[in-house]
Design a protein around this motif. Structure first.
Motif, short mmCIF file in Angstrom:
data_model
loop_
_atom_site.label_atom_id
_atom_site.label_comp_id
_atom_site.label_asym_id
_atom_site.label_seq_id
_atom_site.Cartn_x
_atom_site.Cartn_y
_atom_site.Cartn_z
N UNK A 233 5.47 -5.03 7.18
CA UNK A 233 6.58 -4.10 7.29
C UNK A 233 6.26 -2.76 6.68
N UNK A 234 7.19 -1.86 6.79
CA UNK A 234 7.06 -0.55 6.18
C UNK A 234 8.39 -0.16 5.56
N UNK A 235 8.32 0.51 4.41
CA UNK A 235 9.50 0.99 3.71
C UNK A 235 9.42 2.51 3.62
N UNK A 236 10.39 3.19 4.19
CA UNK A 236 10.40 4.66 4.25
C UNK A 236 11.49 5.17 3.32
N UNK A 237 11.12 6.04 2.40
CA UNK A 237 12.07 6.58 1.43
C UNK A 237 13.24 7.27 2.14
N UNK A 238 14.45 6.93 1.71
CA UNK A 238 15.66 7.52 2.28
C UNK A 238 16.76 7.43 1.25
N UNK A 239 17.27 8.59 0.82
CA UNK A 239 18.32 8.58 -0.19
C UNK A 239 17.82 8.00 -1.50
N UNK A 240 18.61 7.12 -2.08
CA UNK A 240 18.23 6.50 -3.35
C UNK A 240 17.41 5.23 -3.17
N UNK B 140 0.86 -1.18 0.00
CA UNK B 140 0.00 0.00 0.00
C UNK B 140 0.89 1.23 0.00
N UNK B 141 0.71 2.10 -0.99
CA UNK B 141 1.51 3.32 -1.10
C UNK B 141 0.91 4.40 -0.21
N UNK B 142 1.67 4.83 0.81
CA UNK B 142 1.19 5.86 1.74
C UNK B 142 2.10 7.07 1.69
N UNK B 143 2.37 7.58 0.49
CA UNK B 143 3.23 8.75 0.35
C UNK B 143 4.69 8.40 0.48
N UNK B 144 5.42 9.02 1.43
CA UNK B 144 6.85 8.72 1.59
C UNK B 144 7.11 7.32 2.15
N UNK B 145 6.08 6.70 2.67
CA UNK B 145 6.22 5.35 3.23
C UNK B 145 5.31 4.38 2.50
N UNK B 146 5.74 3.14 2.44
CA UNK B 146 4.93 2.07 1.87
C UNK B 146 4.74 0.99 2.93
N UNK B 147 3.52 0.51 3.06
CA UNK B 147 3.20 -0.55 4.01
C UNK B 147 2.97 -1.82 3.21
N UNK B 148 3.57 -2.91 3.64
CA UNK B 148 3.44 -4.15 2.87
C UNK B 148 3.23 -5.35 3.80
N UNK C 215 8.32 -7.17 10.75
CA UNK C 215 8.17 -8.22 11.75
C UNK C 215 7.57 -9.44 11.06
N UNK C 216 8.00 -10.63 11.46
CA UNK C 216 7.55 -11.84 10.78
C UNK C 216 7.35 -12.99 11.76
#
Length: 226
Positions: free
Chosen positions: A178-185, A119-127, A192-193
């Protein structure tokens, strides 16, 4: 090991023919244990979670512009369990607890194949992800120690995983968020799993003892576009 490596190479090669491709490098702590069957419940020793380490390199591949994708790769993962036995004794009219602990560690190489939804939530993505894993036990050992006022290391025993009662190949399942937060390139990852072994890693017919792995993990890492 050869089928796992061959599968990984083929997956990486064909993934570039689909949508966006990313490489993840991550690591973090794990907490694992075993479920016991066969042995009478009254005879089963007390077990606690075993702390370990997970290191992984995964390829994430999206399906075109959709929110679905898959990931696979290779990971090093430590699993195991801790047996604790304690008894109380009286020394010079002082109550003292005496304990024996056996810490079993198994080291695996695993190849997961996960279906992902993002799920695209702007600068962060939740998956979220889920899928099967195939693992191979590289080595294992049991470290025993006693506790009598202070911890006393007794010995370390290497496990003979070639013995017929051990199953070095493990088929399992895992799921996580998890979540992926944009940072640099790229993106910083937090996830958590939960993992569950589907086949027995130990089947001791002499004492009718059967073990399956399960556990939790928390990872932090970095993901870049390829």
């Amino acid at each position: 090991m050869k089928p796992i490596i061959t599968f990984f190479v083929l997956l990486v090669t064909t993934s570039f023919m689909l949508g966006q491709t990313n490489l993840e490098l991550s690591l973090g702590p794990t907490w694992s244990n075993v479920s016991m069957t066969g042995l009478d419940a009254a005879l089963r020793p007390q077990r606690t979670m075993h702390p370990g380490l997970e290191i992984q390199a995964l390829i994430h591949q999206s399906f075109g512009e959709s929110s679905f994708g898959f990931s696979s790769g290779i990971k090093y993962k430590e699993k195991g369990f801790i047996l604790d036995e304690n008894m109380a004794m009286n020394l010079f009219n002082l109550p003292i607890n005496v304990g024996i602990q056996a810490n079993t560690t198994m080291r695996y190489i695993e190849a997961p194949l996960n279906l992902e939804y993002t799920i695209d939530a702007g600068p962060a993505k939740i998956y979220a992800f889920a899928g099967p894993t195939l693992g191979y036990a590289l080595s294992g050992d049991v470290r025993t120690k006693a506790n009598f006022l202070v911890d006393i290391n007794i010995n370390k025993t290497d496990l003979n995983l070639n013995d017929n009662m051990y199953n070095r190949l493990e088929l399992g399942a895992n799921l996580g968020v998890g979540t992926a937060i944009s940072f640099g390139s790229g993106s910083i990852l937090f996830q958590a799993s939960y993992s569950q072994g589907l086949n027995r890693v130990l089947d001791n017919t002499l004492v009718d003892l059967k073990l399956k792995n399960y556990g939790f993990g928390i990872n932090i890492g970095y993901k870049i576009m390829l």
